[in-house]
Every structure is written in structure tokens, then in C-alpha cells.
Design a protein around this motif. Structure first.
Motif, PDB file in Angstrom:
ATOM      1  N   VAL A  46      -2.744   6.732   0.674  1.00 21.88           N
ATOM      2  CA  VAL A  46      -2.804   5.314   0.318  1.00 21.88           C
ATOM      3  C   VAL A  46      -3.840   5.142  -0.783  1.00 21.88           C
ATOM      4  O   VAL A  46      -4.966   5.658  -0.679  1.00 21.88           O
ATOM      5  CB  VAL A  46      -3.178   4.434   1.529  1.00 21.88           C
ATOM      6  N   THR A  47      -3.469   4.440  -1.824  1.00 21.04           N
ATOM      7  CA  THR A  47      -4.402   4.147  -2.906  1.00 21.04           C
ATOM      8  C   THR A  47      -4.507   2.637  -3.097  1.00 21.04           C
ATOM      9  O   THR A  47      -3.529   1.907  -2.935  1.00 21.04           O
ATOM     10  CB  THR A  47      -3.963   4.799  -4.230  1.00 21.04           C
ATOM     11  N   LEU A  48      -5.695   2.196  -3.452  1.00 22.93           N
ATOM     12  CA  LEU A  48      -5.965   0.798  -3.776  1.00 22.93           C
ATOM     13  C   LEU A  48      -6.493   0.757  -5.202  1.00 22.93           C
ATOM     14  O   LEU A  48      -7.575   1.293  -5.485  1.00 22.93           O
ATOM     15  CB  LEU A  48      -6.979   0.206  -2.803  1.00 22.93           C
ATOM     16  N   ASP A  49      -5.735   0.144  -6.100  1.00 24.93           N
ATOM     17  CA  ASP A  49      -6.084   0.093  -7.519  1.00 24.93           C
ATOM     18  C   ASP A  49      -6.455  -1.331  -7.904  1.00 24.93           C
ATOM     19  O   ASP A  49      -5.665  -2.255  -7.715  1.00 24.93           O
ATOM     20  CB  ASP A  49      -4.905   0.564  -8.375  1.00 24.93           C
ATOM     21  N   ARG A  50      -7.656  -1.493  -8.440  1.00 27.86           N
ATOM     22  CA  ARG A  50      -8.105  -2.819  -8.870  1.00 27.86           C
ATOM     23  C   ARG A  50      -8.547  -2.763 -10.335  1.00 27.86           C
ATOM     24  O   ARG A  50      -8.663  -1.702 -10.910  1.00 27.86           O
ATOM     25  CB  ARG A  50      -9.246  -3.315  -7.977  1.00 27.86           C
TER      26      ARG A  50
END
Length: 297
Positions: free
Chosen positions: A192-196
Motif C-alpha cells: 500500500v502506498t500513500l502519495d501526497r
């Protein structure tokens, strides 16, 4: 520093002399995955990350606060790869050069990945080789065959053939700050990746450009969460998304950049801030009609 940010099937065919000559930190890698994407309000992203951390591990190469990911995408003068995505072709691909980490101090010896990302029906496949930045540019911009091992030959020649046959050239750069978690126990194939702070530019394509004019291509109050699995999504991930009212979205950071800079008409993949307004307390942040500058980094 090279970030191996995804579980990889490694093909190392030796070639030690080539590796020493190129200062290559890793060999050829291949990935096969299913991907699901969600738009997440930034203020919820940390909560979701903490909830995920109860069942997952932080990626060994993902420091607290995440790391930068910068990609230079290549396309034809007619934006063939862009239109293949828009039209939903069952087989499509993209070519990019990717750098992990900050762009400060990027030089010709900095490691980057030359990557072909392709879609075959619902499966996402990635193949890439890590090269010094100068060598990668010699291959992709100079259209020259670069030194490689026997195992790397087919991939390097495929990249060169694509560039020459389709007349590929730089089209857009995207960048964002990524936090990554990997599954454990029964979920070892989960990532899981969270890109901001998703931003980009349509010019100044050298990673080492001083003071480049990047702009947000996805509203800064939103993060992109990607679920990547080898087979099926764990039930508890689906449950988390349902409890937090997260909806699957069709979004491509490359497509978003092309459309944000007016290089092609907006499509069903385009994330418009009007459709995803920020919280009332941040209302002034979205008042500008034009894309907002994101700063050099």
C-alpha cells in the motif's frame, strides 16, 4: 541511495564487469500486480496509515514522512501512450525514467530506473533496469545502445526500439511524496502506498534543473492511495475503504499531468478540484482557478 520500493523478481545473470563499469546498484526487475486506487483527504491519510500499520510493516526503504518519487514520462508527438490509456486498450504501455529521493544533487552518476510499465487486461506489469542517470539519458534521449549484460540485452534493446520506432520524447514529469507499507504473514504480496503533494511540469525535463516550476496536478488536500496485490485484495482492506467511505477512482498521474497543463482535453480520468472540494477551513487554498505552484521540490 537506491530504493527498492516493490517486491521484485530479480534476474541477475552475472555480468559483473558491466555492473562495475556502469556503477549499477541493482539488476533487471519485473513485477506483476493488480492495482486499486483511492483518493484520500490528506487529513485522513495519517489515520489510514496508522490503521494499516496494525497489520502491515513500514517498507524498509520508506523513512518517516516518506520519500520523493520523480518520473519523466516519454510519449510520441501525438501522445500515443496518453490516448491508449484514455481509450482503455487492454494492452498498453508507458516508458519512464524514475528517480527515488530528493532531486537536490542529482548528477550523471545518480541511480535511476528506466522502466516500461504496461497493462495486460487487468494486470499491471513493470520491467526496469537501474542505470546511472547519464547512461539512462544516453539511452532514452541520445537513442544510443548503452553497455549492458547478456540478461539485460532484451530489455535495453526493447527500450531503444520503442524510442526510435515511435519517436518518443519527454512529455511530462511527475513527482510526489510517498509513504509505503508492505504486508506480513498471509499478506506478503500486499503493498500500500500513500502519495501526497502530487505535482509536475511540462518542461525543464532534466531532474537536476534548478528552480523548476512544478505545479500541483492533483489538489494538494488529496492523497492517492494505491493498493497493490499479487492476486486478491484482503477483506480487511476492502472493509477499511468502506468504513472510511473511500471510492475507487480511475486516475493516472501521467494523464493528470498531461491534462493539467492543457496538452490534451480533460477526460474521465481527470481529477477536478471542483469535484473534490477541500474542507471549509481550507477554502481559500482552492480559490485560485489556475494550477497552484508547488515549489521547486
Amino acid at each position: 541511495m537506491v530504493f527498492r520500493t516493490e517486491t521484485a523478481v530479480s534476474e541477475d545473470g552475472g555480468g559483473g564487469a558491466d555492473r562495475d563499469a556502469l556503477h549499477v546498484a541493482s539488476r533487471l526487475h519485473a513485477f506483476n500486480r493488480f492495482e486499486l486506487k483511492y483518493l484520500v483527504p490528506v487529513e485522513q491519510a495519517a489515520q489510514i496509515r496508522d490503521e494499516l500499520a496494525e497489520r502491515m510493516e513500514r517498507d524498509a526503504h520508506s523513512p518517516v514522512g516518506g520519500y520523493g518519487v520523480w518520473s519523466l514520462y516519454y510519449d510520441t508527438p501525438q501522445l500515443r501512450f496518453y490516448w491508449e490509456k484514455i481509450e482503455g486498450l487492454k494492452f498498453r504501455r508507458k516508458l519512464r525514467i524514475r528517480h527515488y529521493g530528493d532531486l537536490d544533487g542529482v548528477s550523471d552518476v545518480s541511480p535511476v530506473c528506466v522502466e516500461i510499465k504496461q497493462r495486460v487486461n487487468r494486470v499491471t506489469q513493470k520491467r526496469r533496469i537501474t542505470l546511472p542517470y547519464g547512461v539512462a539519458r544516453q539511452l532514452c534521449d541520445g537513442r544510443e545502445l548503452v553497455p549492458h549484460s547478456a540478461r539485460e540485452r532484451a530489455f535495453v534493446e526493447e527500450v531503444l526500439e520503442l524510442i526510435v520506432r515511435l519517436n518518443l520524447r519527454p512529455a511530462a514529469i511527475t513527482g510526489y511524496q510517498r509513504e509505503a507499507l508492505v504486508g506480513r504473514d498471509a499478506d506478503t504480496g500486499l503493498r500500500v502506498t500513500l502519495d501526497r503533494r502530487v505535482r509536475g511540469r511540462d518542461r525543464d525535463f532534466h531532474f537536476g534543473t534548478e528552480r523548476p516550476e512544478n505545479r500541483f496536478t492533483i489538489p494538494p488536500h488529496l492523497a492517492v492511495m494505491e493498493i497493490k496485490v499479487n492476486e486478491r485484495t484482503p477483506y480487511w482492506i476492502t472493509d477499511l475503504a468502506a468504513r472510511r467511505n473511500l471510492n475507487l477512482v480511475r486516475v493516472s498521474k501521467y494523464v493528470q499531468s498531461i491534462e493539467a497543463f492543457g496538452l490534451a482535453p480533460r477526460s474521465v480520468f481527470h481529477i477536478d478540484e471542483a469535484d473534490y472540494p477541500p474542507p471549509p477551513s481550507h477554502g481559500q487554498q482552492s480559490a485560485q482557478g489556475a494550477p497552484m505552484k508547488a515549489g521547486a521540490q
